[in-house]
Design a protein around this motif. Structure first.
Motif, PDB file in Angstrom:
ATOM      1  N   HIS A  49      -8.210   1.123  -7.860  1.00 40.58           N
ATOM      2  CA  HIS A  49      -8.522   0.219  -6.757  1.00 40.58           C
ATOM      3  C   HIS A  49      -7.313  -0.686  -6.553  1.00 40.58           C
ATOM      4  O   HIS A  49      -6.902  -1.394  -7.479  1.00 40.58           O
ATOM      5  CB  HIS A  49      -9.739  -0.656  -7.080  1.00 40.58           C
ATOM      6  N   VAL A  87      -2.057   5.059  -6.847  1.00 42.56           N
ATOM      7  CA  VAL A  87      -3.479   4.754  -6.680  1.00 42.56           C
ATOM      8  C   VAL A  87      -4.295   6.038  -6.609  1.00 42.56           C
ATOM      9  O   VAL A  87      -5.326   6.185  -7.269  1.00 42.56           O
ATOM     10  CB  VAL A  87      -3.703   3.886  -5.419  1.00 42.56           C
ATOM     11  N   THR A  88      -3.814   6.989  -5.815  1.00 41.39           N
ATOM     12  CA  THR A  88      -4.526   8.260  -5.658  1.00 41.39           C
ATOM     13  C   THR A  88      -4.536   9.070  -6.954  1.00 41.39           C
ATOM     14  O   THR A  88      -5.581   9.581  -7.378  1.00 41.39           O
ATOM     15  CB  THR A  88      -3.885   9.094  -4.543  1.00 41.39           C
ATOM     16  N   ALA A  89      -3.378   9.171  -7.595  1.00 37.67           N
ATOM     17  CA  ALA A  89      -3.260   9.996  -8.802  1.00 37.67           C
ATOM     18  C   ALA A  89      -4.090   9.464  -9.968  1.00 37.67           C
ATOM     19  O   ALA A  89      -4.546  10.237 -10.813  1.00 37.67           O
ATOM     20  CB  ALA A  89      -1.792  10.089  -9.219  1.00 37.67           C
ATOM     21  N   CYS A  96       0.835  -1.212   0.000  1.00 39.07           N
ATOM     22  CA  CYS A  96       0.000   0.000   0.000  1.00 39.07           C
ATOM     23  C   CYS A  96       0.866   1.257   0.000  1.00 39.07           C
ATOM     24  O   CYS A  96       0.587   2.218  -0.728  1.00 39.07           O
ATOM     25  CB  CYS A  96      -0.919  -0.005   1.210  1.00 39.07           C
ATOM     26  N   ASP A 112      -5.595   3.591   3.491  1.00 37.17           N
ATOM     27  CA  ASP A 112      -6.700   4.142   2.706  1.00 37.17           C
ATOM     28  C   ASP A 112      -6.690   3.668   1.257  1.00 37.17           C
ATOM     29  O   ASP A 112      -7.741   3.647   0.605  1.00 37.17           O
ATOM     30  CB  ASP A 112      -6.651   5.670   2.722  1.00 37.17           C
ATOM     31  N   SER A 113      -5.512   3.300   0.756  1.00 35.79           N
ATOM     32  CA  SER A 113      -5.416   2.907  -0.652  1.00 35.79           C
ATOM     33  C   SER A 113      -5.854   1.465  -0.884  1.00 35.79           C
ATOM     34  O   SER A 113      -6.052   1.052  -2.033  1.00 35.79           O
ATOM     35  CB  SER A 113      -3.976   3.085  -1.155  1.00 35.79           C
ATOM     36  N   SER A 143      -6.812   7.239  -9.515  1.00 34.35           N
ATOM     37  CA  SER A 143      -8.118   6.748  -9.032  1.00 34.35           C
ATOM     38  C   SER A 143      -8.253   5.239  -9.223  1.00 34.35           C
ATOM     39  O   SER A 143      -9.246   4.735  -9.775  1.00 34.35           O
ATOM     40  CB  SER A 143      -9.262   7.466  -9.758  1.00 34.35           C
ATOM     41  N   TRP A 154      -8.191  -1.520  -1.344  1.00 31.56           N
ATOM     42  CA  TRP A 154      -9.591  -1.744  -1.709  1.00 31.56           C
ATOM     43  C   TRP A 154     -10.049  -3.155  -1.372  1.00 31.56           C
ATOM     44  O   TRP A 154     -11.146  -3.356  -0.869  1.00 31.56           O
ATOM     45  CB  TRP A 154      -9.801  -1.458  -3.192  1.00 31.56           C
ATOM     46  N   LYS A 190       0.509   3.848  -3.022  1.00 38.81           N
ATOM     47  CA  LYS A 190      -0.574   4.753  -2.628  1.00 38.81           C
ATOM     48  C   LYS A 190      -0.626   6.024  -3.472  1.00 38.81           C
ATOM     49  O   LYS A 190      -1.724   6.505  -3.811  1.00 38.81           O
ATOM     50  CB  LYS A 190      -0.478   5.098  -1.143  1.00 38.81           C
ATOM     51  N   ASP A 191       0.531   6.595  -3.830  1.00 36.12           N
ATOM     52  CA  ASP A 191       0.518   7.822  -4.638  1.00 36.12           C
ATOM     53  C   ASP A 191      -0.026   7.542  -6.046  1.00 36.12           C
ATOM     54  O   ASP A 191      -0.777   8.355  -6.603  1.00 36.12           O
ATOM     55  CB  ASP A 191       1.924   8.411  -4.729  1.00 36.12           C
TER      56      ASP A 191
END
Length: 216
Positions: A137, A131-133, A124, A170-171, A135, A173, A128-129
């Motif tokens: 799962h 995943v966030t950038a 994760c 948070d990343s 969008s 799913w 995570k970066d």
């Protein structure tokens, strides 16, 4: 018989056959990457003849198993496709799902949940970066070595132990657990169980795994 059919991916005939059965579920680019990865692992295992090297070959083979089933159900996962300087195990850009793999191997001094949590948290943090950038799962596929004595049923019974793992990452799913069960007509069968952060998996057509949403 094509040249690809003549390739021996594993000295274990069952694994060799399984790999050849799975490969057509992937794009030609992914097939080439998968072939390279498993043949390099085979070469290293034959050269060094030790448990650690053979373990690496087993891990690569197991990476293919759940994603082959997903692609059979209409997903388009690609193997080690680069994204923002990293190469995740699997990426489906259409459905925006990134999958990383982990094997809970026999041996080791720490407990099941501790080892699983540590590995998943590392993955994760790594992605995570991205995943966030994008969008995405993030899913971690966890193979449970049957010699450990653990099973998918154990994971079903201990759902609450994984809640903190999702809360802390948070990343994350979903987690797909899988392990060997029986052999039918010469083919190894597997048990799958998926734990998702919520019920959003229901919106994904043809999701093939038995799944429970933690925070419905």
């Amino acid at each position: 018989m094509s040249n690809t059919d003549k390739i021996i991916y594993s000295p274990n005939s069952s694994i060799d056959t399984a790999i050849k059965d799975m490969l057509p579920n992937f794009t030609k680019v992914s097939q080439r990457r998968m072939q390279k990865a498993i043949l390099n692992a085979k070469k290293a295992a034959l050269k060094h003849q030790d448990e650690n090297t053979d373990s690496g070959a087993r891990h690569i083979f197991r990476e293919f198993i759940p994603v082959s089933i997903l692609n059979q159900n209409g997903f388009v996962f690609e193997y080690e496709k680069p994204i923002q300087g990293k190469t995740p195990d699997w990426l489906d850009e259409n459905l925006k799902i990134l999958i990383e793999s982990y094997t809970y191997e026999r041996g080791g001094s720490s407990q099941f949940h501790q080892r699983i949590s540590s590995s998943i948290t590392d993955k994760c943090n790594k992605y995570k970066d991205i995943v966030t950038a994008n969008s995405l799962h993030l899913v971690v596929a966890v193979y449970i070595d049957f010699l450990t004595g653990m099973s998918c049923e154990d994971c079903r019974e201990d759902l609450e132990k994984f809640r903190a793992l999702f809360n802390d990452n948070d990343s994350l799913w979903a987690i797909i657990f899988f392990t060997e069960t029986m052999v039918i007509d010469g083919k190894q069968q597997y048990d799958f169980f998926c734990l998702c952060v919520d019920s959003s998996f229901r919106s994904i057509s043809n999701w093939p795994f038995n799944t429970i949403g933690l925070n419905n």
